[in-house]
Design an enzyme around this catalytic site. Structure first.
Site, PDB file in Angstrom:
ATOM      1  N   ALA A  63     -32.920   6.206 -51.714  1.00 25.06           N
ATOM      2  CA  ALA A  63     -32.981   5.236 -50.600  1.00 25.06           C
ATOM      3  C   ALA A  63     -34.387   5.155 -50.010  1.00 25.06           C
ATOM      4  CB  ALA A  63     -32.002   5.632 -49.503  1.00 25.06           C
ATOM      5  N   GLY A  77     -36.973   1.521 -53.323  1.00 21.92           N
ATOM      6  CA  GLY A  77     -38.219   1.015 -53.923  1.00 21.92           C
ATOM      7  C   GLY A  77     -38.286   1.312 -55.421  1.00 21.92           C
ATOM      8  N   GLU A  83     -28.311   8.768 -53.211  1.00 20.63           N
ATOM      9  CA  GLU A  83     -28.938   9.067 -51.926  1.00 20.63           C
ATOM     10  C   GLU A  83     -27.998  10.000 -51.159  1.00 20.63           C
ATOM     11  OE1 GLU A  83     -31.818   8.826 -50.241  1.00 20.63           O
ATOM     12  OE2 GLU A  83     -30.732   9.802 -48.613  1.00 20.63           O
ATOM     13  N   CYS A 131     -45.137  11.239 -51.076  1.00 17.25           N
ATOM     14  CA  CYS A 131     -46.144  10.466 -50.335  1.00 17.25           C
ATOM     15  C   CYS A 131     -46.880  11.424 -49.401  1.00 17.25           C
ATOM     16  CB  CYS A 131     -45.498   9.309 -49.587  1.00 17.25           C
ATOM     17  SG  CYS A 131     -44.214   9.810 -48.452  1.00 17.25           S
TER      18      CYS A 131
HETATM   19  N1  SAM Z   1     -37.227   6.678 -53.713  1.00 21.08           N
HETATM   20  C1  SAM Z   1     -37.128   6.016 -52.421  1.00 21.08           C
HETATM   21  C2  SAM Z   1     -37.795   4.661 -52.523  1.00 21.08           C
HETATM   22  O1  SAM Z   1     -38.619   4.446 -53.416  1.00 21.08           O
HETATM   23  O2  SAM Z   1     -37.455   3.772 -51.714  1.00 21.08           O
HETATM   24  C3  SAM Z   1     -37.688   6.872 -51.303  1.00 21.08           C
HETATM   25  C4  SAM Z   1     -37.084   8.231 -51.258  1.00 21.08           C
HETATM   26  S1  SAM Z   1     -37.564   9.195 -49.868  1.00 21.08           S
HETATM   27  C5  SAM Z   1     -39.194   9.590 -50.223  1.00 21.08           C
HETATM   28  C6  SAM Z   1     -36.706  10.694 -50.160  1.00 21.08           C
HETATM   29  C7  SAM Z   1     -35.209  10.619 -50.026  1.00 21.08           C
HETATM   30  O3  SAM Z   1     -34.665  11.912 -50.311  1.00 21.08           O
HETATM   31  C8  SAM Z   1     -34.723  10.269 -48.615  1.00 21.08           C
HETATM   32  O4  SAM Z   1     -33.948   9.093 -48.652  1.00 21.08           O
HETATM   33  C9  SAM Z   1     -33.876  11.474 -48.192  1.00 21.08           C
HETATM   34  O5  SAM Z   1     -32.712  11.141 -47.467  1.00 21.08           O
HETATM   35  C10 SAM Z   1     -33.523  12.120 -49.514  1.00 21.08           C
HETATM   36  N2  SAM Z   1     -33.238  13.583 -49.402  1.00 21.08           N
HETATM   37  C11 SAM Z   1     -33.377  14.382 -48.318  1.00 21.08           C
HETATM   38  N3  SAM Z   1     -32.980  15.630 -48.606  1.00 21.08           N
HETATM   39  C12 SAM Z   1     -32.565  15.627 -49.884  1.00 21.08           C
HETATM   40  C13 SAM Z   1     -32.031  16.624 -50.756  1.00 21.08           C
HETATM   41  N4  SAM Z   1     -31.861  17.885 -50.346  1.00 21.08           N
HETATM   42  N5  SAM Z   1     -31.693  16.251 -51.981  1.00 21.08           N
HETATM   43  C14 SAM Z   1     -31.867  14.978 -52.410  1.00 21.08           C
HETATM   44  N6  SAM Z   1     -32.387  14.007 -51.636  1.00 21.08           N
HETATM   45  C15 SAM Z   1     -32.733  14.333 -50.401  1.00 21.08           C
END
Ligand code: SAM
Length: 427
Positions: free
Chosen positions: A111, A114, A133, A231
């Site tokens: 989520a 992207g 997600e 990022c």
């Molecule tokens: N890939 C997405 C995009 O391009 O739009 C952005 C992803 S964002 C950098 C990282 C995501 O990892 C967040 O949506 C977050 O909720 C999720 N996240 C948080 N803790 C996590 C965990 N323990 N395992 C997997 N995902 C996790």
């Protein structure tokens, strides 16, 4: 911008003589970009029609353009899924995805979508994409973006990496880990994140990423690709994370890694690495247990006969609540919370079939027997929930901005009732 002193000290140590240039990058506004959705329109054609000024092309992304502050997010073309707004550095990960085998792809931290929407465009409806997600609220936004972009071969799920690893050992050809991170590259775009930065949080993020990567490794088949990105600039989460992963997982080798800084490339900065699992098993998974409902299928066929120019190909599954999906060929059993499964066709209430917004969004104007094409101006009114006048036969129709679907309508005596879901309308 009030950046934490410890963060600045770390960056100074890392960048040396480049540090002043890095610091100066905070004086300019954050970079914005859009990526054209190749499932709906080509980049050249979009550039020709763009209703707001487009900046230069984004170097590593053939579908990417820089954009200014304009309201690109509220344009009818955005509602029609012609593009996705994405930070330009984050698009660089797509280059790695382009080189991977994409029969079975897992986007583990997906989520708001992207990377998922970009990979889906590269897959062009072939193969299986599972977009996960962990956070339920964010998973809904991901699911809406998958719908808006008209993606047909994607299941959106919400599970922990551990739950997925237990179900899909050695299964995927490509796993993307766009990891939750300390977000040092997001400070300009989201200044609210600045007070949450601390060396402790960097450590916490690195430990969480290590765990997620461990599960990702388990889910890859022999020869599979692992794409890792963040990022942030913190080495513990980037270069060192990858070094330690390779030490702990000798079955992997590094193909490439790259870090972009905002003073070197026009973007907010990103780290990406592409690894290959050279040894290991390749396993299959239980196939998705398609639930056939003859009555529902008949109701859908009767609807499709007058609504679609050709019937959809594939297995239709009808869930217990009546929702009907066109299941992508080869979809495995998911057994985790599933928000979307391929193309949502609609709902069968035991008597009548009602088409879904997602079905309209997955179509091209030529696929649909009754398509109401609106000007950009008139489409603003449709997006606000107004009814329309149209000289078409009574029944369901797809309403679009020019030839691009925006949603459904239902015509009675020349008046088209608006069926764009309220939550997706323009406010
Ligand atoms: N890939 C997405 C995009 O391009 O739009 C952005 C992803 S964002 C950098 C990282 C995501 O990892 C967040 O949506 C977050 O909720 C999720 N996240 C948080 N803790 C996590 C965990 N323990 N395992 C997997 N995902 C996790």
């Amino acid at each position: 911008m009030n950046l934490p002193e410890e963060f600045l000290n770390r960056m100074k140590e890392r960048l040396g003589t480049d540090f002043p240039a890095f610091l100066r990058s905070y004086e300019t506004p954050p970079c914005r970009g859009l990526r054209v959705n190749a499932l709906k329109i080509g980049a050249e054609e979009f550039a020709r029609r763009a209703p707001f000024p487009l900046g230069a092309r984004i170097g590593r992304e053939p579908l990417g353009f820089y954009v200014g502050e304009e309201k690109a997010g509220s344009d009818p073309y955005h509602f029609a899924g012609l593009y996705y707004l994405q930070e330009p550095s984050a698009m660089s990960v797509n280059e790695y995805a382009a080189s991977c085998k994409k029969a079975r792809v897992l986007d583990l931290c997906a989520a708001p979508g992207g990377k998922t929407t970009s990979v889906a465009a590269q897959m062009n409806g072939e193969g299986i994409l599972i977009s996960n997600e962990i956070d339920g609220g964010r998973a809904k936004i991901l699911s809406q973006n998958v719908e808006r972009m008209g993606i047909k071969n994607c299941a959106v799920v919400s599970a922990t990496p551990a739950q997925l690893a237990a179900r899909f050992p050695a299964y995927f050809d490509t796993v993307l880990v766009d990891a939750p991170c300390s977000g040092e590259g997001m400070f300009k775009k989201e200044p609210a994140a600045i007070p949450h930065w601390s060396p402790q949080n960097v450590k916490f993020c690195a430990a969480r990423q290590r765990e997620i990567l461990g599960y990702a490794a388990e889910m890859l088949c022999a020869g599979g690709s692992l794409i890792y990105s963040t990022c942030t600039f913190a080495e513990e989460e980037d270069e060192t994370q990858i070094e330690e992963f390779l030490k702990a997982h000798p079955e992997f080798e590094r193909i490439s890694a790259h870090k972009s800084y905002p003073h070197e490339e026009k973007g907010e900065g990103h780290f990406r690495a592409l690894l290959c699992k050279t040894k290991g098993e390749t396993r299959t998974a239980k196939p998705y247990p398609v639930r056939r409902n003859a009555q529902a299928n008949r109701a859908f066929s009767a609807f499709a006969e007058s609504f679609l120019n050709s019937p959809p190909v594939g297995e239709i599954t009808t869930l217990a609540d009546g929702r009907m999906y066109l299941t992508p060929a080869g979809m495995p059993a998911l057994d985790v919370r599933t928000l979307r499964l391929g193309t949502e066709l609609g709902e069968f209430d035991g008597k009548v079939f009602k088409p879904a917004h997602a079905l309209a969004m997955s179509l091209k104007s030529g696929d649909c027997a009754r398509f109401v094409s609106l000007s950009r101006e008139a489409s603003e009114r449709y997006l606000r929930g107004e009814t329309l006048e149209a000289k078409i036969p009574d029944g369901w129709c797809v309403v679009g901005v020019e030839e691009f679907p925006l949603g459904l309508g239902k015509c009675v005596g020349g008046t088209v009732k608006n069926h764009c879901p309220k939550a997706l309308r323009k406010r």
